[in-house]
Design an enzyme around this catalytic site. Structure first.
Site, mmCIF file in Angstrom:
data_model
loop_
_atom_site.group_PDB
_atom_site.id
_atom_site.type_symbol
_atom_site.label_atom_id
_atom_site.label_comp_id
_atom_site.label_asym_id
_atom_site.label_seq_id
_atom_site.Cartn_x
_atom_site.Cartn_y
_atom_site.Cartn_z
ATOM 1 N N ILE A 167 -3.675 -5.956 9.220
ATOM 2 C CA ILE A 167 -2.874 -4.921 8.563
ATOM 3 C C ILE A 167 -3.765 -4.405 7.448
ATOM 4 C CG2 ILE A 167 -0.795 -4.432 7.235
ATOM 5 C CD1 ILE A 167 0.620 -6.578 8.918
ATOM 6 N N LYS A 206 1.119 -12.232 8.060
ATOM 7 C CA LYS A 206 0.017 -11.467 7.474
ATOM 8 C C LYS A 206 -0.552 -12.339 6.364
ATOM 9 C CE LYS A 206 -1.147 -7.359 4.756
ATOM 10 N NZ LYS A 206 -0.635 -6.162 4.042
ATOM 11 N N TYR A 239 4.687 -12.348 5.119
ATOM 12 C CA TYR A 239 3.550 -11.790 4.385
ATOM 13 C C TYR A 239 3.234 -12.714 3.217
ATOM 14 C CZ TYR A 239 0.891 -8.243 1.697
ATOM 15 O OH TYR A 239 -0.071 -7.555 0.989
ATOM 16 N N THR A 249 0.826 -1.209 0.000
ATOM 17 C CA THR A 249 0.000 0.000 0.000
ATOM 18 C C THR A 249 0.854 1.250 0.000
ATOM 19 O OG1 THR A 249 -1.668 -1.247 1.228
ATOM 20 C CG2 THR A 249 -1.936 1.136 1.180
#
EC number: 4.3.3.7
Length: 291
Positions: free
Chosen positions: A205, A162, A134, A47
């Site tokens: 997240i 994540k 992740y 992001t």
């Protein structure tokens, strides 16, 4: 440490020829989020357009985030790469400025085998900093399976994952396999946060928390209290917003939404381009529901 609502920070850029970092805007956004009560922040993730940041810019963003949020909430810095030596360099730099931990995306494009993945993450974790794996196969082209996560969770510095596979069955299996470890399974998808919390997940997240942190915080807190009726009400109220964050590739919609709401955002760097006129109008309609 990495539990609750952690916005995956957007990286504001200036509207000039070089699209330089807007560090004052970044500070303003972080201060707003910390004041709203987020449990932590994540600079330099997907992001945050980490793929188009230079190494020096990456360092700057993490340093400014630490300066603004450090000591107030945990900072989980994105340091992943598909080159292990580069991921180590990013991780050392984050550790040097005091990041509380690092978020490390699985190597994309290369498609490493099982032993390569384990060696990659072990090398990073051996730098003696908490590591959150992740898993986002939609971006990397490869899924980290529950058995690999369970193996990684045995390392004392690999403290969480994540999970953005979108597969609740897989996420449930990861939670089942890591229950005996001090290991946090964190949602990587706003719209799946509540189901993951109900399975024993530890937080999210979040993309949407950049612009509306309080609803995510209130949903998390309600779930922690076992008040799933309230949590569901919040989830369904904000599900249109969660979906809107993916009208186009992330972070195109969230940066446009932040701009509409008067936050620091600025342009995107190529190959990402500005939100289409249709997306902008759709975002305005969704945002108008929450005025």
């Amino acid at each position: 440490m990495f539990e609750g609502v952690f916005p995956a920070l957007i990286t504001p850029f200036q509207r000039n020829h070089g699209k330089n970092l807007d560090l004052d805007g970044l500070r303003s956004n972080i201060a707003h989020l910390v004041a709203a009560g987020v449990h932590g922040v994540v600079p330099c993730g997907s992001t945050g357009e980490s793929a188009t940041l230079s190494f020096a810019e990456h360092e700057q963003v993490v340093e400014v985030t630490m300066d603004e949020a450090g000591g107030k909430v945990p900072v989980l810095a994105g340091t992943g790469s598909n080159n292990t030596s580069e991921a180590l360099r990013f991780t050392r730099a984050a550790k040097d400025v005091g990041a509380d931990g690092v978020l490390v995306i699985s190597p994309y494009y290369n498609k490493p085998n099982r032993s390569g993945l384990i060696k990659h993450y072990t090398a990073i974790a051996d730098l003696d900093i908490p590591v959150v794996v992740y898993n986002v196969p939609g971006r990397t082209g490869q899924n980290i399976t529950p058995d690999i996560i369970a193996e990684l969770a045995k390392h004392p510095n690999i403290v969480g994952v994540k999970e953005a596979s979108g597969d609740l069955g897989q996420i449930s299996t990861i939670i089942e396999l890591t229950r005996d470890e001090d290991f946090a399974v964190i949602s990587g998808d706003d719209n799946l946060t509540l189901p993951i919390l109900s399975l024993g997940g530890k937080g999210v997240i979040s993309v949407a928390a950049n612009i509306y942190p309080r609803p995510l915080i209130e949903m998390y807190e309600a779930a922690q209290k076992g008040d799933y009726e309230t949590a569901r009400e919040i989830h369904f109220k904000y599900s249109p917003l969660f979906r809107a964050m993916f009208y186009e590739s992330n972070p195109i919609p969230v940066k446009k939404a932040a701009e509409i709401l008067g936050m620091a955002a600025g342009p995107l760097r190529l190959p990402l381009d500005e939100a289409s006129e249709q997306t902008t109008e759709r975002l305005k309609e969704v945002l108008s529901r929450y005025d």
